[in-house]
Design an enzyme around this catalytic site. Structure first.
Site, PDB file in Angstrom:
ATOM      1  N   TYR A  80       0.831  -1.206   0.000  1.00  0.00           N
ATOM      2  CA  TYR A  80       0.000   0.000   0.000  1.00  0.00           C
ATOM      3  C   TYR A  80       0.864   1.252   0.000  1.00  0.00           C
ATOM      4  O   TYR A  80       0.654   2.169  -0.800  1.00  0.00           O
ATOM      5  CB  TYR A  80      -0.916  -0.017   1.218  1.00  0.00           C
ATOM      6  N   LYS A 124       1.154   3.946  -3.282  1.00  0.00           N
ATOM      7  CA  LYS A 124       0.783   5.358  -3.207  1.00  0.00           C
ATOM      8  C   LYS A 124       1.979   6.264  -3.491  1.00  0.00           C
ATOM      9  O   LYS A 124       1.831   7.306  -4.145  1.00  0.00           O
ATOM     10  CB  LYS A 124       0.208   5.664  -1.820  1.00  0.00           C
TER      11      LYS A 124
END
Length: 323
Positions: free
Chosen positions: A158, A162
């Site tokens: 994650y 990002k």
């Protein structure tokens, strides 16, 4: 907490595309845009989003639901002047279950959403995250801090998705002149969160309403800064209405320990629950608090919903869902 007037966007939008629009934050964005008179195309593959989140919007004029996986090239035929890229598994339970899809959504999905914005000559906003700071060694975290992220740990799918999305968004702006912006969202809570998504607020509320022990990881001294969904959406739209590239932190600067949060939710829910301490996840940040000086100064934005009020609203929503 201070009260402030709602930010009047610098720009108005005829048609917005919201990827991940059936998710928690995305569905609230869709509703807010419709309330402003903006037509909305909600794009979602429902891997973590839920059609029920936008069911109340289906009969509203200007709303379209499009089933698509943004990791594959996708088209929106109607001209769009705003693209909000919010597609991504976001909770630990989801991105640990879908690690490759999370990475692909942050990379291929961001590329495809940027291509859509470039094609329509639209403003583009990337939903990034406070996870870009990792387990921070600066506190509070401002946008100039580069972070302390483990690139091979369990949370990296994650975090790095990002961070790559941010790099891609900046490269698109520099190379092709696309009008882009990046918001780094800190912990946001409110109605439409899922009780089993692994995040503290919905987990604690679910447990409190069932009079089960609230499972606090570690000794509960780790902190988070919680923003109610209405405040977060208002900050995102203020960023969309600006000409900033960012990144810009959108979050609440009021910090709370997880143990204090657990006790607060027990009290607000009128629960008989106790607290149970369990093991702390790998790379779980010890502190998390945004410096929102940039958002205050450039966007004239600050959160206005006090924690007790926002948590009470969220508890009431969960209680109604369980009825």
């Amino acid at each position: 907490m201070e009260r402030s007037d709602a930010v009047v966007p610098v720009r108005t939008w005829a048609h917005s595309v919201v990827t991940g629009g059936a998710g928690f934050v995305g569905s609230h964005l869709c509703a807010a845009l419709l309330d402003q008179g903006t037509a909305v195309t909600c794009v979602d593959d429902f891997c973590t989003g839920n059609p029920d989140n936008v069911a109340h919007l289906m009969d509203r004029p200007g709303f379209t639901l499009q089933h698509a996986d943004v990791t594959e090239p996708f088209e929106v035929k109607r001209p769009a002047d705003l693209v909000l890229h919010f597609a991504s598994p976001a909770s630990p339970a989801d991105y640990l279950r879908l690690p490759l899809h999370t990475l692909e959504t942050g990379s291929l999905g961001t590329r495809n959403a940027l291509a859509l914005a470039r094609h329509h000559e639209a403003r583009f906003i990337l939903a990034s995250t406070s996870e870009a700071y990792g387990d921070p060694q600066q506190h509070p975290q401002n946008e100039r801090y580069w972070g302390n992220v483990n690139p091979v740990g369990p949370r990296s799918v994650y975090d790095e998705a990002k961070r790559f999305g941010e790099a891609l968004t900046c490269a698109e702006a520099g190379t092709n002149g696309t009008d882009t912006g990046i918001v780094r969202l800190f912990n946001t809570y409110g109605p439409r969160m899922r009780g089993h998504d692994g995040r503290a607020v919905p987990t604690f509320i679910r447990q409190a309403l069932a009079d089960e022990p609230l499972t606090v990881t570690g000794d509960g001294s780790q902190t988070r800064s919680l923003a109610y969904i209405d405040d977060t959406v208002r900050g995102i739209l203020a960023m969309a209405g600006s000409d900033l590239l960012g990144p810009v932190n959108i979050g609440n600067a009021d910090e709370i320990t997880m143990l204090d949060l657990a006790h607060k939710i027990i009290e607000l829910a009128g629960s008989r629950s106790t607290v149970e301490f369990i093991g702390r996840p790998t790379d779980d940040p010890a502190v998390r608090c945004p410096d929102i000086t940039l958002a205050r100064g450039k966007l004239q934005w600050a959160p206005v919903v006090p924690a007790d009020e926002g948590l009470a609203r969220t508890i009431d929503w969960f209680r109604r869902q369980a009825a």
